[in-house]
Design an enzyme around this catalytic site. Structure first.
Site, PDB file in Angstrom:
ATOM      1  N   LYS A   1      28.227  -0.881  18.696  1.00 38.86           N
ATOM      2  CA  LYS A   1      29.186  -1.654  19.489  1.00 38.86           C
ATOM      3  C   LYS A   1      29.187  -3.110  19.055  1.00 38.86           C
ATOM      4  O   LYS A   1      28.148  -3.781  19.060  1.00 38.86           O
ATOM      5  CB  LYS A   1      28.825  -1.526  20.967  1.00 38.86           C
ATOM      6  CG  LYS A   1      29.837  -2.118  21.936  1.00 38.86           C
ATOM      7  CD  LYS A   1      29.396  -1.820  23.364  1.00 38.86           C
ATOM      8  CE  LYS A   1      30.392  -2.323  24.394  1.00 38.86           C
ATOM      9  NZ  LYS A   1      29.904  -2.024  25.768  1.00 38.86           N
TER      10      LYS A   1
ATOM     11  N   CYS B   1      34.256   0.682  24.450  1.00 38.68           N
ATOM     12  CA  CYS B   1      34.494  -0.026  25.712  1.00 38.68           C
ATOM     13  C   CYS B   1      35.025  -1.463  25.558  1.00 38.68           C
ATOM     14  O   CYS B   1      36.202  -1.663  25.320  1.00 38.68           O
ATOM     15  CB  CYS B   1      33.218   0.011  26.548  1.00 38.68           C
ATOM     16  SG  CYS B   1      33.511  -0.215  28.325  1.00 38.68           S
TER      17      CYS B   1
ATOM     18  N   GLU C   1      30.860   6.641  26.820  1.00 40.58           N
ATOM     19  CA  GLU C   1      29.824   5.696  26.405  1.00 40.58           C
ATOM     20  C   GLU C   1      28.515   6.011  27.118  1.00 40.58           C
ATOM     21  O   GLU C   1      28.495   6.260  28.318  1.00 40.58           O
ATOM     22  CB  GLU C   1      30.285   4.282  26.751  1.00 40.58           C
ATOM     23  CG  GLU C   1      29.305   3.180  26.402  1.00 40.58           C
ATOM     24  CD  GLU C   1      29.809   1.795  26.808  1.00 40.58           C
ATOM     25  OE1 GLU C   1      29.307   0.808  26.257  1.00 40.58           O
ATOM     26  OE2 GLU C   1      30.707   1.718  27.683  1.00 40.58           O
TER      27      GLU C   1
END
Length: 261
Positions: free
Chosen positions: A112, A146, A46
């Protein structure tokens, strides 16, 4: 359906804080030294070009900018897909955007969905709304970043819509026990491979990352696992094994059907 095995190269990298040029130079050097065989996919962590920074206004790039051009160059050089996330500015908003870059310069993108509020990510970035599934050599691959890992409803594999859950991260060592528990859980509950790539080292806020990148098979068995050290490693996963597991234990057909608003 005859689907080839997939060869994946993960780079559990040390990242230089908010220094795009140094990161890209280091990544280029490490890849040139470490990629010794033909691979289908190179996976970077990331925000691989800056580290997980909230300094979005200073570090953001436009689509098609310097880092995306670097990704294209790497995809051409290694004749494979290159993926990782970076900070993108678009329409005066900032996104933590995963880019899935093909050698021909075409790409897919995933923003995300779950922004890490405890780290103020939601104050600096705009959340994505769309789930994204890409295809590579017949494999269907769900993209995630994540904090998404903590939300199984978002990642639920309905009707075997994907074969691999691909997760890139900057996951801190102090919660690494959660990481090590949730990744096998996502593999088992979704009857899919999970490929999860983290970073290592301290960031600019003195947060330590201990890696623990891994690949788990649909039964939660370890294909690859590496704690602590920077690592560049290539492994293969087998589609026939996936089919065999799903055929022998076809519980996804009994799953609850739902929609996400």
């Amino acid at each position: 359906m005859n689907v080839s095995n997939l060869k994946i190269t993960i780079f559990q990298a040390y990242l230089f804080w908010e220094n795009t040029e140094k990161n890209l130079q280091n990544l280029s050097l490490r890849l040139s030294m470490g990629v010794k065989e033909k691979t289908d996919l190179i996976v970077l962590p990331e925000m691989f070009n800056t580290g997980f920074s909230m300094n979005a206004a200073a570090l953001a790039e436009e689509m098609g900018g310097h880092t995306m051009n670097w990704m294209k160059d790497m995809a051409v050089k290694y004749d494979c897909v290159v993926t990782g996330s970076l900070i993108i500015k678009e329409a005066n908003k900032f996104y933590n955007r995963l880019i899935w870059m093909l050698p021909d310069g075409t790409y897919s993108q995933y923003d995300k969905r779950h922004l890490f509020g405890m780290g103020d990510e939601d104050k600096h970035y705009t959340a994505g709304e769309d789930k994204v599934i890409v295809e590579l050599k017949g494999w269907k691959i769900r993209l995630a970043i994540c904090y998404d890992l903590r939300f199984p409803v978002w990642l639920r594999n309905q009707n075997e819509e994907y074969d691999i859950l691909l997760l890139i991260a900057s996951w801190p060592d102090k919660r690494s026990s959660h990481w090590r528990a949730l990744i096998p859980a996502r593999a088992i509950e979704n009857l899919s491979y999970v490929v999860a790539v983290n970073r290592v080292g301290h960031d600019g806020n003195e947060v330590y990352h201990s890696g623990h990148s891994m690949c788990m098979d649909p039964f939660g068995n370890t294909v690859y696992y590496k704690p602590e050290d920077e690592d560049l490693y290539t492994f293969s996963i087998n589609y026939e094994e996936l089919v065999k597991i799903r055929r022998g234990f076809p519980f996804l057909k009994d799953a609850d059907q739902f929609t996400i608003s």
